[in-house]
Design a protein around this motif. Structure first.
Motif, short mmCIF file in Angstrom:
data_model
loop_
_atom_site.label_atom_id
_atom_site.label_comp_id
_atom_site.label_asym_id
_atom_site.label_seq_id
_atom_site.Cartn_x
_atom_site.Cartn_y
_atom_site.Cartn_z
N LEU A 13 -28.02 7.28 2.89
CA LEU A 13 -29.07 8.28 2.72
C LEU A 13 -28.99 8.93 1.35
N LEU A 14 -27.79 9.29 0.93
CA LEU A 14 -27.63 9.90 -0.39
C LEU A 14 -27.97 8.91 -1.50
N ASN A 15 -27.60 7.66 -1.31
CA ASN A 15 -27.89 6.64 -2.32
C ASN A 15 -29.39 6.41 -2.47
N GLN A 16 -30.11 6.42 -1.36
CA GLN A 16 -31.54 6.14 -1.39
C GLN A 16 -32.37 7.33 -1.88
N ARG A 17 -31.94 8.54 -1.56
CA ARG A 17 -32.75 9.72 -1.86
C ARG A 17 -32.01 10.76 -2.68
N ILE A 18 -31.15 10.30 -3.57
CA ILE A 18 -30.32 11.24 -4.33
C ILE A 18 -31.16 12.16 -5.21
N PHE A 19 -32.22 11.64 -5.82
CA PHE A 19 -33.02 12.48 -6.71
C PHE A 19 -33.78 13.54 -5.92
N ALA A 20 -34.27 13.18 -4.76
CA ALA A 20 -34.92 14.18 -3.91
C ALA A 20 -33.92 15.24 -3.45
N ALA A 21 -32.70 14.79 -3.13
CA ALA A 21 -31.66 15.74 -2.71
C ALA A 21 -31.30 16.70 -3.83
N LEU A 22 -31.18 16.19 -5.04
CA LEU A 22 -30.86 17.05 -6.18
C LEU A 22 -31.99 18.04 -6.46
N ARG A 23 -33.22 17.57 -6.36
CA ARG A 23 -34.37 18.45 -6.63
C ARG A 23 -34.44 19.58 -5.62
N LEU A 24 -34.22 19.28 -4.35
CA LEU A 24 -34.32 20.31 -3.32
C LEU A 24 -33.12 21.25 -3.29
N SER A 25 -31.97 20.79 -3.79
CA SER A 25 -30.75 21.58 -3.67
C SER A 25 -30.41 22.39 -4.91
N VAL A 26 -31.03 22.13 -6.04
CA VAL A 26 -30.58 22.76 -7.28
C VAL A 26 -30.64 24.28 -7.21
N LEU A 27 -31.74 24.85 -6.75
CA LEU A 27 -31.85 26.31 -6.71
C LEU A 27 -30.94 26.93 -5.64
N PRO A 28 -30.89 26.39 -4.40
CA PRO A 28 -29.95 26.95 -3.43
C PRO A 28 -28.50 26.86 -3.89
N VAL A 29 -28.12 25.76 -4.55
CA VAL A 29 -26.74 25.62 -5.01
C VAL A 29 -26.43 26.64 -6.10
N LEU A 30 -27.35 26.85 -7.03
CA LEU A 30 -27.13 27.84 -8.08
C LEU A 30 -27.02 29.25 -7.50
N CYS A 31 -27.86 29.56 -6.53
CA CYS A 31 -27.77 30.87 -5.87
C CYS A 31 -26.43 31.01 -5.14
N GLY A 32 -26.02 29.96 -4.45
CA GLY A 32 -24.74 30.00 -3.76
C GLY A 32 -23.57 30.17 -4.71
N LEU A 33 -23.61 29.50 -5.84
CA LEU A 33 -22.55 29.66 -6.84
C LEU A 33 -22.52 31.07 -7.39
N GLY A 34 -23.69 31.66 -7.60
CA GLY A 34 -23.75 33.04 -8.07
C GLY A 34 -23.12 34.00 -7.08
N ILE A 35 -23.39 33.81 -5.79
CA ILE A 35 -22.80 34.65 -4.76
C ILE A 35 -21.29 34.45 -4.70
N TRP A 36 -20.86 33.19 -4.82
CA TRP A 36 -19.43 32.90 -4.81
C TRP A 36 -18.72 33.55 -6.00
N MET A 37 -19.33 33.51 -7.17
CA MET A 37 -18.73 34.13 -8.36
C MET A 37 -18.64 35.64 -8.21
N LEU A 38 -19.65 36.27 -7.61
CA LEU A 38 -19.58 37.71 -7.35
C LEU A 38 -18.42 38.03 -6.43
N GLY A 39 -18.20 37.16 -5.45
CA GLY A 39 -17.08 37.35 -4.55
C GLY A 39 -15.74 37.25 -5.27
N ARG A 40 -15.63 36.30 -6.19
CA ARG A 40 -14.40 36.18 -6.97
C ARG A 40 -14.16 37.41 -7.83
N LEU A 41 -15.23 37.94 -8.43
CA LEU A 41 -15.09 39.14 -9.25
C LEU A 41 -14.67 40.34 -8.40
#
Length: 239
Positions: A13-41
């Motif tokens: 599934l990841l091999n066939q639709r990797i670009f769609a997965a990256l497109r849909l996940s980029v903003l949620p992943v960046l938001c999640g990383l921001g929340i995680w970094m705030l937690g580290r701080l």
């Protein structure tokens, strides 16, 4: 089902639709990383009481669960229903986002309590050497991941509008024990591989460390969500 019955379709599934997965996940992943970094701080700031720190951790976990739901719902509706999705939103009822995030939060808290209980109990009875620590970690990871994949249809059923209870999800995955164990072993292998580029605890952090953290976080989000999708499609939908 065989040991690789879920693992191979997840990779496919990841091999066939990797670009769609990256497109849909980029903003949620960046938001999640921001929340995680705030937690580290926050964790590295002023000392806080145990109760206030626990409340902050739970709020951070809840926010991360809703970030993940933002991606997971659209990814599952794309894969399971063939419904087009955009990089920001999609056509799904708002209650699905709330229900998925809260269900994921409940599962995460439950597994966290179990893991902490096992660690506290084993530390109380005996002192583990490094080898024993690794044995405990691998055993605990495989056990919790196996149970999670058995009941994961409670999550995947939400985006498609057919939510299941934990008991219904457990019954739906009956006969898939080896396949769920294979997924657990695969995610354990993946998380272990992704730790190699990281600097050991206490060592000087390289300039590339943030890139490794982003890549590892992103890869695990994609693998985790795709695994849940495949389990639902192969067991509940029977495809």
């Amino acid at each position: 089902m065989g040991f690789f019955a879920f693992l191979r379709p997840t990779l496919g599934l990841l091999n066939q639709r990797i670009f769609a997965a990256l497109r849909l996940s980029v903003l949620p992943v960046l938001c999640g990383l921001g929340i995680w970094m705030l937690g580290r701080l926050y964790a590295g700031g002023e000392p806080s009481t145990g109760l206030s720190y626990l409340c902050f951790v739970l709020l951070e976990l809840l926010a991360l669960c809703f970030c993940h739901a933002w991606f997971a719902i659209r990814w599952m509706r794309l894969v399971l229903l063939g419904e087009p999705q955009t990089a920001i939103g999609g056509l799904f009822p708002p209650r699905a986002w709330r229900r998925y995030g809260l269900r994921l939060f409940g599962l995460a808290c439950g597994f966290w309590v179990v893991a902490e209980g096992v660690v506290a109990t084993t530390d109380h009875f005996w002192t583990l050497r490094p080898t024993g620590e690794w044995v405990r970690y691998i055993t605990l990871y495989l056990g919790l991941a196996f149970v999670f994949h058995r009941i994961s249809p409670v999550l995947a059923g939400v985006p498609v509008g057919a939510p299941l209870t934990r008991g219904e999800a457990w019954r739906a995955t009956r006969g898939a024990n080896r396949a769920c164990l294979g997924l657990a072993a695969g995610t354990l292998f993946l998380s272990s591989i992704l730790k190699f580029p990281m600097a050991p605890e206490g060592a000087e952090i390289s300039a590339y460390e943030p890139l490794f953290i982003v890549a590892a976080f992103w890869i695990q989000v994609l693998a985790f969500t795709s695994a849940v999708t495949v389990v639902y499609r192969r067991t509940v939908m029977g495809e």
